[in-house]
Design a protein around this motif. Structure first.
Motif, mmCIF file in Angstrom:
data_model
loop_
_atom_site.group_PDB
_atom_site.id
_atom_site.type_symbol
_atom_site.label_atom_id
_atom_site.label_comp_id
_atom_site.label_asym_id
_atom_site.label_seq_id
_atom_site.Cartn_x
_atom_site.Cartn_y
_atom_site.Cartn_z
ATOM 1 N N SER A 64 -43.256 -15.581 -33.871
ATOM 2 C CA SER A 64 -43.771 -15.847 -34.733
ATOM 3 C C SER A 64 -43.539 -16.039 -35.887
ATOM 4 C CB SER A 64 -45.415 -16.014 -34.614
ATOM 5 O OG SER A 64 -45.390 -15.089 -35.000
ATOM 6 N N ARG A 65 -44.188 -16.603 -36.983
ATOM 7 C CA ARG A 65 -43.983 -16.020 -38.301
ATOM 8 C C ARG A 65 -44.530 -15.085 -38.711
ATOM 9 N NH1 ARG A 65 -42.681 -19.033 -41.735
ATOM 10 N NH2 ARG A 65 -43.358 -20.402 -43.519
ATOM 11 N N GLU A 66 -45.482 -14.512 -38.390
ATOM 12 C CA GLU A 66 -46.300 -13.185 -38.010
ATOM 13 C C GLU A 66 -45.320 -12.053 -37.598
ATOM 14 O OE1 GLU A 66 -48.120 -15.449 -36.259
ATOM 15 O OE2 GLU A 66 -49.565 -16.013 -37.782
ATOM 16 N N ASP A 67 -44.582 -12.060 -36.123
ATOM 17 C CA ASP A 67 -43.188 -11.343 -35.708
ATOM 18 C C ASP A 67 -42.849 -11.069 -37.054
ATOM 19 O OD1 ASP A 67 -44.826 -11.055 -33.297
ATOM 20 O OD2 ASP A 67 -43.666 -12.874 -32.791
ATOM 21 N N LEU A 68 -41.495 -12.633 -37.333
ATOM 22 C CA LEU A 68 -40.826 -12.383 -38.409
ATOM 23 C C LEU A 68 -41.210 -11.297 -40.021
ATOM 24 C CD1 LEU A 68 -39.543 -16.240 -37.876
ATOM 25 C CD2 LEU A 68 -38.264 -13.764 -37.116
ATOM 26 N N GLN A 69 -42.265 -11.779 -39.458
ATOM 27 C CA GLN A 69 -43.300 -10.952 -41.350
ATOM 28 C C GLN A 69 -43.005 -9.821 -41.320
ATOM 29 O OE1 GLN A 69 -43.483 -12.224 -44.720
ATOM 30 N NE2 GLN A 69 -44.098 -10.188 -44.852
ATOM 31 N N GLU A 70 -43.240 -8.966 -39.828
ATOM 32 C CA GLU A 70 -43.056 -7.477 -39.459
ATOM 33 C C GLU A 70 -42.338 -6.670 -39.081
ATOM 34 O OE1 GLU A 70 -44.196 -5.237 -35.683
ATOM 35 O OE2 GLU A 70 -45.611 -7.302 -35.932
ATOM 36 N N ILE A 71 -40.722 -8.218 -39.102
ATOM 37 C CA ILE A 71 -39.048 -7.885 -39.082
ATOM 38 C C ILE A 71 -39.368 -7.244 -40.268
ATOM 39 C CG2 ILE A 71 -37.385 -8.102 -38.702
ATOM 40 C CD1 ILE A 71 -38.282 -9.581 -35.558
ATOM 41 N N LEU A 72 -39.429 -8.228 -41.173
ATOM 42 C CA LEU A 72 -38.836 -8.380 -42.113
ATOM 43 C C LEU A 72 -39.362 -6.715 -43.118
ATOM 44 C CD1 LEU A 72 -39.859 -11.815 -43.832
ATOM 45 C CD2 LEU A 72 -37.068 -10.198 -43.407
ATOM 46 N N GLU A 73 -40.678 -6.624 -42.895
ATOM 47 C CA GLU A 73 -41.687 -5.197 -43.783
ATOM 48 C C GLU A 73 -40.542 -4.208 -42.762
ATOM 49 O OE1 GLU A 73 -46.240 -5.349 -42.237
ATOM 50 O OE2 GLU A 73 -45.808 -7.422 -43.537
ATOM 51 N N LYS A 74 -40.508 -3.966 -41.916
ATOM 52 C CA LYS A 74 -39.579 -2.900 -40.804
ATOM 53 C C LYS A 74 -38.446 -2.413 -41.448
ATOM 54 C CE LYS A 74 -42.132 -3.057 -36.543
ATOM 55 N NZ LYS A 74 -41.486 -2.614 -35.353
ATOM 56 N N LEU A 75 -37.408 -3.709 -41.902
ATOM 57 C CA LEU A 75 -36.347 -3.864 -42.302
ATOM 58 C C LEU A 75 -36.893 -3.740 -44.279
ATOM 59 C CD1 LEU A 75 -34.991 -7.194 -41.442
ATOM 60 C CD2 LEU A 75 -33.809 -5.045 -41.240
ATOM 61 N N ASN A 76 -37.667 -3.585 -44.647
ATOM 62 C CA ASN A 76 -37.606 -3.075 -46.319
ATOM 63 C C ASN A 76 -38.196 -1.175 -46.119
ATOM 64 O OD1 ASN A 76 -36.867 -5.370 -47.301
ATOM 65 N ND2 ASN A 76 -39.159 -6.315 -47.240
ATOM 66 N N THR A 77 -38.983 -1.060 -44.829
ATOM 67 C CA THR A 77 -39.322 0.176 -45.144
ATOM 68 C C THR A 77 -38.211 1.106 -44.947
ATOM 69 O OG1 THR A 77 -41.565 -0.315 -44.237
ATOM 70 C CG2 THR A 77 -40.304 1.678 -43.527
ATOM 71 N N GLN A 78 -37.279 0.255 -43.682
ATOM 72 C CA GLN A 78 -35.891 1.048 -43.334
ATOM 73 C C GLN A 78 -34.568 1.107 -44.939
ATOM 74 O OE1 GLN A 78 -34.104 -1.738 -40.149
ATOM 75 N NE2 GLN A 78 -35.449 0.306 -38.501
ATOM 76 N N GLN A 79 -35.146 -0.208 -45.841
ATOM 77 C CA GLN A 79 -33.693 0.021 -46.328
ATOM 78 C C GLN A 79 -34.743 1.054 -47.949
ATOM 79 O OE1 GLN A 79 -31.116 -1.823 -46.660
ATOM 80 N NE2 GLN A 79 -30.828 -0.724 -49.903
ATOM 81 N N ARG A 80 -35.941 1.180 -47.786
ATOM 82 C CA ARG A 80 -36.527 2.099 -49.133
ATOM 83 C C ARG A 80 -36.079 3.486 -48.058
ATOM 84 N NH1 ARG A 80 -40.444 -1.648 -48.936
ATOM 85 N NH2 ARG A 80 -42.153 -0.913 -47.371
ATOM 86 N N ARG A 81 -36.759 3.885 -46.643
ATOM 87 C CA ARG A 81 -35.949 5.287 -46.634
ATOM 88 C C ARG A 81 -34.638 5.175 -47.004
ATOM 89 N NH1 ARG A 81 -39.001 4.844 -40.617
ATOM 90 N NH2 ARG A 81 -41.087 5.336 -41.684
ATOM 91 N N PHE A 82 -33.384 4.610 -46.787
ATOM 92 C CA PHE A 82 -31.595 4.732 -46.947
ATOM 93 C C PHE A 82 -31.742 4.934 -48.643
ATOM 94 C CE2 PHE A 82 -27.602 2.859 -47.706
ATOM 95 C CZ PHE A 82 -27.186 3.843 -47.134
ATOM 96 N N GLU A 83 -32.284 4.575 -49.305
ATOM 97 C CA GLU A 83 -31.946 4.497 -50.816
ATOM 98 C C GLU A 83 -32.636 5.698 -51.073
ATOM 99 O OE1 GLU A 83 -34.202 1.130 -52.114
ATOM 100 O OE2 GLU A 83 -32.714 -0.270 -51.829
ATOM 101 N N GLU A 84 -34.041 6.259 -50.547
ATOM 102 C CA GLU A 84 -34.654 7.788 -51.625
ATOM 103 C C GLU A 84 -33.191 8.416 -50.319
ATOM 104 O OE1 GLU A 84 -38.629 7.564 -49.214
ATOM 105 O OE2 GLU A 84 -38.668 5.740 -50.244
ATOM 106 N N ARG A 85 -32.970 9.060 -49.820
ATOM 107 C CA ARG A 85 -31.701 9.356 -49.133
ATOM 108 C C ARG A 85 -30.503 9.751 -49.856
ATOM 109 N NH1 ARG A 85 -31.280 8.287 -43.513
ATOM 110 N NH2 ARG A 85 -33.195 6.788 -43.374
ATOM 111 N N GLY A 86 -30.405 8.296 -49.934
ATOM 112 C CA GLY A 86 -29.944 8.271 -50.590
ATOM 113 C C GLY A 86 -29.407 9.118 -52.474
ATOM 114 N N ASN A 87 -30.533 8.871 -52.537
ATOM 115 C CA ASN A 87 -31.078 9.407 -54.091
ATOM 116 C C ASN A 87 -30.772 11.275 -54.031
ATOM 117 O OD1 ASN A 87 -30.954 7.170 -55.793
ATOM 118 N ND2 ASN A 87 -32.985 6.863 -54.612
ATOM 119 N N GLU A 88 -31.239 11.567 -53.200
ATOM 120 C CA GLU A 88 -31.621 13.168 -52.803
ATOM 121 C C GLU A 88 -29.965 13.420 -52.990
ATOM 122 O OE1 GLU A 88 -33.881 13.218 -49.287
ATOM 123 O OE2 GLU A 88 -35.397 12.210 -50.116
ATOM 124 N N GLY A 89 -29.293 12.690 -51.955
ATOM 125 C CA GLY A 89 -27.554 13.160 -51.921
ATOM 126 C C GLY A 89 -26.508 13.499 -52.591
#
Length: 119
Positions: free
Chosen positions: A94-119
């Motif tokens: 559903s549209r809600e499922d797709l929105q939830e997937i986007l939110e998870k992807l964006n959260t993963q991307q932020r974590r990845f970027e934060e780790r990249g800035n740390e090291g």
């Protein structure tokens, strides 16, 4: 003549995936199958009579179908039978499922970027 059912096939590497046999059909551990014992959809590794296999295969082919279910022919004790399985998508999103997937992807991307800035 009925129109062909649209489907998509994609190939994946399976050397690290545990395989199970259910009624003569081989599935990866996480493939969704309707358990013949109780009529409930489960991952192959959780199906009551699933047999864990010792060997691996290098490649699996994942199917995506119009209604997200596939009937496959199996064989138990010399008798033919049928298994209901889900395709790679399992359910319509559903549209809600797709929105939830986007939110998870964006959260993963932020974590990845934060780790990249740390090291």
């Amino acid at each position: 003549m009925p129109s062909p059912m649209p489907s998509l096939s994609c190939q994946g590497y399976a050397e690290d995936q545990q395989l199970y046999e259910i009624d003569g059909v081989v599935f990866t551990f996480g493939h969704t199958v309707l358990d013949p014992a109780d009529g409930v959809f489960k991952h192959a590794e959780d199906v009551v009579d699933a047999k864990k296999l010792d060997h691996r295969i290098p490649v699996v082919h994942n199917l995506i179908t119009q209604h997200h279910q596939i009937v496959v022919q199996g064989r138990t004790d010399g008798k033919e039978g049928w298994l209901m399985t889900a395709d790679f998508m399992e359910v319509e999103e559903s549209r809600e499922d797709l929105q939830e997937i986007l939110e998870k992807l964006n959260t993963q991307q932020r974590r990845f970027e934060e780790r990249g800035n740390e090291g």
